[in-house]
Design a protein around this motif. Structure first.
Motif, PDB file in Angstrom:
ATOM      1  N   GLU A 234     -12.097  -3.402  -7.316  1.00  0.00           N
ATOM      2  CA  GLU A 234     -10.946  -2.798  -6.644  1.00  0.00           C
ATOM      3  C   GLU A 234      -9.622  -3.282  -7.254  1.00  0.00           C
ATOM      4  OE1 GLU A 234     -10.509  -0.596  -4.248  1.00  0.00           O
ATOM      5  OE2 GLU A 234     -12.489  -0.280  -3.390  1.00  0.00           O
TER       6      GLU A 234
ATOM      7  N   GLU B  17      -6.886  -0.789  -8.513  1.00  0.00           N
ATOM      8  CA  GLU B  17      -5.613  -0.716  -7.795  1.00  0.00           C
ATOM      9  C   GLU B  17      -4.416  -1.214  -8.596  1.00  0.00           C
ATOM     10  OE1 GLU B  17      -5.898  -2.725  -4.068  1.00  0.00           O
ATOM     11  OE2 GLU B  17      -7.592  -1.526  -3.363  1.00  0.00           O
TER      12      GLU B  17
ATOM     13  N   ARG C 142       0.818  -1.198   0.000  1.00  0.00           N
ATOM     14  CA  ARG C 142       0.000   0.000   0.000  1.00  0.00           C
ATOM     15  C   ARG C 142       0.860   1.260   0.000  1.00  0.00           C
ATOM     16  NH1 ARG C 142      -5.254  -0.137   1.679  1.00  0.00           N
ATOM     17  NH2 ARG C 142      -4.978   1.650   3.060  1.00  0.00           N
ATOM     18  N   SER C 143       0.328   2.288  -0.610  1.00  0.00           N
ATOM     19  CA  SER C 143       1.054   3.546  -0.705  1.00  0.00           C
ATOM     20  C   SER C 143       1.427   4.074   0.682  1.00  0.00           C
ATOM     21  CB  SER C 143       0.205   4.591  -1.439  1.00  0.00           C
ATOM     22  OG  SER C 143       0.807   5.866  -1.343  1.00  0.00           O
TER      23      SER C 143
ATOM     24  N   GLU D  66      -1.978   1.769  -9.070  1.00  0.00           N
ATOM     25  CA  GLU D  66      -2.625   3.079  -8.963  1.00  0.00           C
ATOM     26  C   GLU D  66      -1.790   3.909  -7.985  1.00  0.00           C
ATOM     27  OE1 GLU D  66      -4.534   5.286  -6.829  1.00  0.00           O
ATOM     28  OE2 GLU D  66      -4.598   6.365  -8.729  1.00  0.00           O
TER      29      GLU D  66
ATOM     30  N   LEU E 180      -0.985   6.824   2.148  1.00  0.00           N
ATOM     31  CA  LEU E 180      -2.352   6.568   2.590  1.00  0.00           C
ATOM     32  C   LEU E 180      -2.519   6.864   4.079  1.00  0.00           C
ATOM     33  CD1 LEU E 180      -3.137   3.234   0.723  1.00  0.00           C
ATOM     34  CD2 LEU E 180      -4.177   5.457   0.287  1.00  0.00           C
TER      35      LEU E 180
ATOM     36  N   GLU F 265      -2.767   4.723  -4.352  1.00  0.00           N
ATOM     37  CA  GLU F 265      -3.109   3.643  -3.428  1.00  0.00           C
ATOM     38  C   GLU F 265      -2.027   2.582  -3.273  1.00  0.00           C
ATOM     39  OE1 GLU F 265      -7.194   2.095  -3.335  1.00  0.00           O
ATOM     40  OE2 GLU F 265      -7.575   3.310  -5.117  1.00  0.00           O
ATOM     41  N   VAL F 266      -1.260   2.354  -4.336  1.00  0.00           N
ATOM     42  CA  VAL F 266      -0.337   1.217  -4.352  1.00  0.00           C
ATOM     43  C   VAL F 266       1.069   1.670  -4.732  1.00  0.00           C
ATOM     44  CG1 VAL F 266       0.165  -1.006  -5.453  1.00  0.00           C
ATOM     45  CG2 VAL F 266      -2.206  -0.373  -4.952  1.00  0.00           C
TER      46      VAL F 266
ATOM     47  N   GLY G 153     -11.286  -3.999  -1.340  1.00  0.00           N
ATOM     48  CA  GLY G 153     -11.780  -2.906  -0.516  1.00  0.00           C
ATOM     49  C   GLY G 153     -13.235  -3.088  -0.164  1.00  0.00           C
TER      50      GLY G 153
END
Length: 199
Positions: A93, A97, A61-62, A138, A65, A141-142, A77
């Motif tokens: 999702e 993502e 995950r980013s 994305e 976030l 998010e990632v 999600g």
């Protein structure tokens, strides 16, 4: 075990009876909030052909976030109003993502739901990626998309129980590290459930 044997083992795992799991499984002394409201979510536990069998797709995950920055997670999600169910949410999702086209995915089935400490009831959706897939993270998010051999995350010997302080309490959780990736918490607990079903 060949890729075909692994896929058969995944399909068999879906037929084995097992109850729901929870982030509280290892923390029986922690009282569940009586007024908790759980929100439905779906995650895609997707496998593709790798160098030595099936590989599981995971995300980092980013770090930007607000919730769970930098943690390892399945694509997925919460269920939105436009989603038919948890499977639809997981597929939507995953497309958002990591750029996984739902048309390239064969859904095998679902595992029992997992309750998280953050108030979600997460349904793991097992699936096979049937077409060539080049991840497109994305950026919001990632940070990274990577793969882990199925044999690694379904070997109970690879899992350990660790702990940390969370909200003033000692909390136990599963881990199944892979190289530089620290896979823990709900993701590791759901994988532990799959490992138990496959052994």
């Amino acid at each position: 075990m060949t890729r075909h044997d692994q896929e058969r083992a995944l399909r068999r795992a879906l037929t084995r009876a097992a109850g729901a799991s929870s982030d509280f499984d290892l923390n029986r002394d922690v009282a569940l909030p009586p007024d908790r409201k759980l929100r439905a979510a779906g995650v895609l536990v997707a496998f593709q052909e790798g160098a030595e069998g099936l590989d599981l797709i995971l995300t980092k995950r980013s770090s930007r976030l607000k919730h769970h920055p930098g943690q390892i997670a399945f694509p997925g999600g919460k269920v939105d109003p436009g989603d038919a169910d948890e499977t639809a949410a997981a597929l939507r999702e995953a497309q958002e993502e990591v750029g996984l086209d739902p048309a390239a995915v064969e859904v095998l089935g679902t595992l029992p739901p997992h309750e998280t400490v953050t108030g979600f009831t997460v349904t793991p959706v097992l699936a096979m990626i049937r077409a060539p897939f080049t991840p497109v993270p994305e950026p919001g998010e990632v940070d990274e998309v990577f793969s882990v051999p199925l044999a690694h995350v379904t070997d109970p010997a690879r899992f350990s129980v660790q702990w940390r302080r969370w909200r003033g309490q000692r909390r136990l959780y599963y881990t199944v590290p892979f190289g530089p990736y620290y896979i823990w918490g709900a993701t590791a607990r759901m994988l532990r459930g799959l490992a138990e079903r496959m052994t």
